[in-house]
Write an enzyme that holds these catalytic residues in place. Structure first.
Site, mmCIF file in Angstrom:
data_model
loop_
_atom_site.group_PDB
_atom_site.id
_atom_site.type_symbol
_atom_site.label_atom_id
_atom_site.label_comp_id
_atom_site.label_asym_id
_atom_site.label_seq_id
_atom_site.Cartn_x
_atom_site.Cartn_y
_atom_site.Cartn_z
ATOM 1 N N LYS A 36 0.857 -1.196 0.000
ATOM 2 C CA LYS A 36 0.000 0.000 0.000
ATOM 3 C C LYS A 36 0.893 1.245 0.000
ATOM 4 C CE LYS A 36 -0.265 0.059 5.026
ATOM 5 N NZ LYS A 36 -0.916 -0.565 6.184
ATOM 6 N N ARG A 135 -11.413 0.055 14.517
ATOM 7 C CA ARG A 135 -11.299 0.780 13.255
ATOM 8 C C ARG A 135 -12.338 0.168 12.314
ATOM 9 N NH1 ARG A 135 -5.438 1.233 10.389
ATOM 10 N NH2 ARG A 135 -5.853 -0.915 9.815
ATOM 11 N N TYR A 278 13.185 32.851 3.187
ATOM 12 C CA TYR A 278 11.971 33.539 3.629
ATOM 13 C C TYR A 278 12.059 33.891 5.115
ATOM 14 C CZ TYR A 278 9.428 31.967 -0.559
ATOM 15 O OH TYR A 278 8.991 31.748 -1.827
ATOM 16 N N MET A 326 8.909 25.266 -1.090
ATOM 17 C CA MET A 326 8.144 24.283 -1.849
ATOM 18 C C MET A 326 9.057 23.391 -2.696
ATOM 19 S SD MET A 326 5.132 24.817 -4.640
ATOM 20 C CE MET A 326 3.952 25.562 -3.551
HETATM 21 C C1 LIG Z 1 -0.136 -1.547 6.813
HETATM 22 C C2 LIG Z 1 -0.706 -2.826 7.261
HETATM 23 C C3 LIG Z 1 0.123 -3.937 7.504
HETATM 24 C C4 LIG Z 1 1.639 -3.871 7.415
HETATM 25 O O1 LIG Z 1 2.166 -3.144 8.495
HETATM 26 P P1 LIG Z 1 3.749 -3.019 8.716
HETATM 27 O O2 LIG Z 1 3.868 -2.481 10.091
HETATM 28 O O3 LIG Z 1 4.260 -2.064 7.711
HETATM 29 O O4 LIG Z 1 4.314 -4.371 8.546
HETATM 30 C C5 LIG Z 1 -0.491 -5.119 7.840
HETATM 31 N N1 LIG Z 1 -1.849 -5.205 7.954
HETATM 32 C C6 LIG Z 1 -2.664 -4.158 7.741
HETATM 33 C C7 LIG Z 1 -4.127 -4.320 7.887
HETATM 34 C C8 LIG Z 1 -2.111 -2.931 7.405
HETATM 35 O O5 LIG Z 1 -2.920 -1.885 7.205
#
Ligand SMILES: *Cc1c(COP(=O)(O)O)cnc(C)c1O
Length: 385
Positions: A36, A135, A278, A326
């Site tokens: 992800k 969650r 700045y 930026m």
């Molecule tokens: C991001 C995530 C992981 C992986 O987490 P890490 O700490 O990067 O290994 C595993 N399970 C879920 C549901 C996640 O959202």
């Protein structure tokens, strides 16, 4: 050539990380590479094929557009799993392409079954259980309701997994909470068993859980940060050292995959008593040689690192002075020899034994490793070395 900075990905480091993690988890645990957040900034299209070369055949993403990217990057018949967002319109697409997804609401289960009926192809779901993170996930009552529904519609779906996620397995402060989550998982798991609905695997562990709570590994681990060569936090690393017989001098078994580099855009000598950039956040005390680096917050170098960040120039650690702009920042290169237009700047990486770690960002600001990486824009070119 067209970009003001670039990222290098070290394939040998990635291989080493995977082989270390596999040896930790043993041969019976499947490895899902979590990709992800554009593979934690590394680029899905770079990491996925590298992982496939190492026989990883399971990938976890957050949402449907990442799943699409992963599908397009595939060179083998790897499985793709969506752990978070997918709307009803995309469910059909997922079913069609054998992309599996988490379900945590009856509504989504129903929509998935609809899609499956339309396509005459079973939907592949992972039942997410509420174990105490609050969650997403089915609690006891919702689970019973979902199981009743699933029971009636069994020919239209397969249960790929029973899963949950721990609320902070990297920190010993959360020890009891994690243990309670494990218990809660066990209870809900038994409910599913009682229903007689078959499922393929149990998976609960992220990097920290998989490393620190071996029981959470079950059939599959979902590994994000550790595969990229970073520990979830310092504590996880220290625990690992202890597990290796307290040998703190032994080498860190994980190697950072990513480096981020740029070049000096321009240099200038500024007299004493002048404000740099700045505003008035940095006043020179003496004649100061500054170098401008064409990297700013649009490139993921946080403005919070104004007057705080460090980069390596010609192998020396130098401070960011003034506000991060930026598109650029100024660094103090007074007394460092040979700094000129084109000199190498290392934002993350190593030179001559000095290391700029992703963690060093995190210690200076409130940003996690995770956040620093995930903020790296997709447009920065990435090269595999
Ligand atoms: C991001 C995530 C992981 C992986 O987490 P890490 O700490 O990067 O290994 C595993 N399970 C879920 C549901 C996640 O959202």
């Amino acid at each position: 050539m067209f970009h003001s900075s670039f990222i290098e990905l070290n394939k040998a480091a990635y291989q080493q990380n995977i082989s270390f993690l596999r040896s930790r988890f043993g041969p019976d645990v499947r490895f899902s590479a979590v990709i992800k957040g554009n593979a934690y900034g590394h680029g899905i299209e770079n990491i996925l094929p590298m992982a496939e070369e190492l026989d990883i055949r399971h990938f976890s993403v957050f949402c449907a557009d990442e799943a699409l990217k992963a599908l397009n990057a595939r060179t083998a018949d790897s499985e793709i799993m969506i752990m978070g967002m997918i709307d009803d319109a995309a469910l059909e697409w997922a079913v069609e392409h054998d992309v599996s997804f988490y379900v945590f609401e009856l509504e989504r289960v129903k929509a998935a079954v609809e899609a499956a009926k339309k396509l005459r192809k079973p939907a592949r779901m992972h039942i997410e259980l509420e174990t105490g993170m609050y969650r997403t996930g089915f609690n006891r009552e919702e689970l019973q309701e979902a199981l009743d529904f699933i029971s009636d519609e069994r020919q239209h779906l397969t249960i790929e997994g029973l899963c949950t996620h721990f609320a902070g397995a990297e920190s010993v402060t959360n020890y009891l909470r994690v243990k309670n989550q494990m218990k809660a998982y066990g209870k809900l798991h038994r409910m599913v068993d009682k229903s007689g609905i078959p499922y393929r695997m149990c998976h609960t562990a992220c990097s920290a859980a998989a490393l620190r709570y071996p029981k959470t590994r079950m059939d599959m681990v979902r590994i994000g940060i550790a595969q990229y060569g970073l520990w979830p936090n310092r504590e996880t690393y220290l625990f690992d050292v202890v597990e290796r017989n307290g040998d703190e001098t032994s080498e860190n078994p994980l190697r950072r995959v990513i480096s981020w580099k740029s070049r000096v855009m321009s240099t200038k000598t500024v007299p004493p008593n002048r404000f740099i950039g700045y505003g008035t956040t940095y006043l020179t005390n003496h004649a100061t040689d500054i170098a401008t680096v064409p990297v700013g917050y649009t490139h993921g170098f946080s403005r919070n690192l104004s007057n705080l960040g460090r980069v390596l120039v010609n192998g020396r650690r130098v401070p960011v002075i003034g506000l991060v702009n930026m598109n650029m920042m100024m660094v103090d290169v007074t007394g460092i020899e040979g700094v000129e237009k084109g000199s190498e700047v290392i934002i993350i990486g190593e030179k001559g034994g000095i290391d700029m770690t992703v963690g060093s960002f995190s210690e200076l600001t409130n940003m996690l490793n995770y956040e620093t990486l995930a903020r790296l824009p997709e447009k920065i070119p990435r090269y595999i070395i």
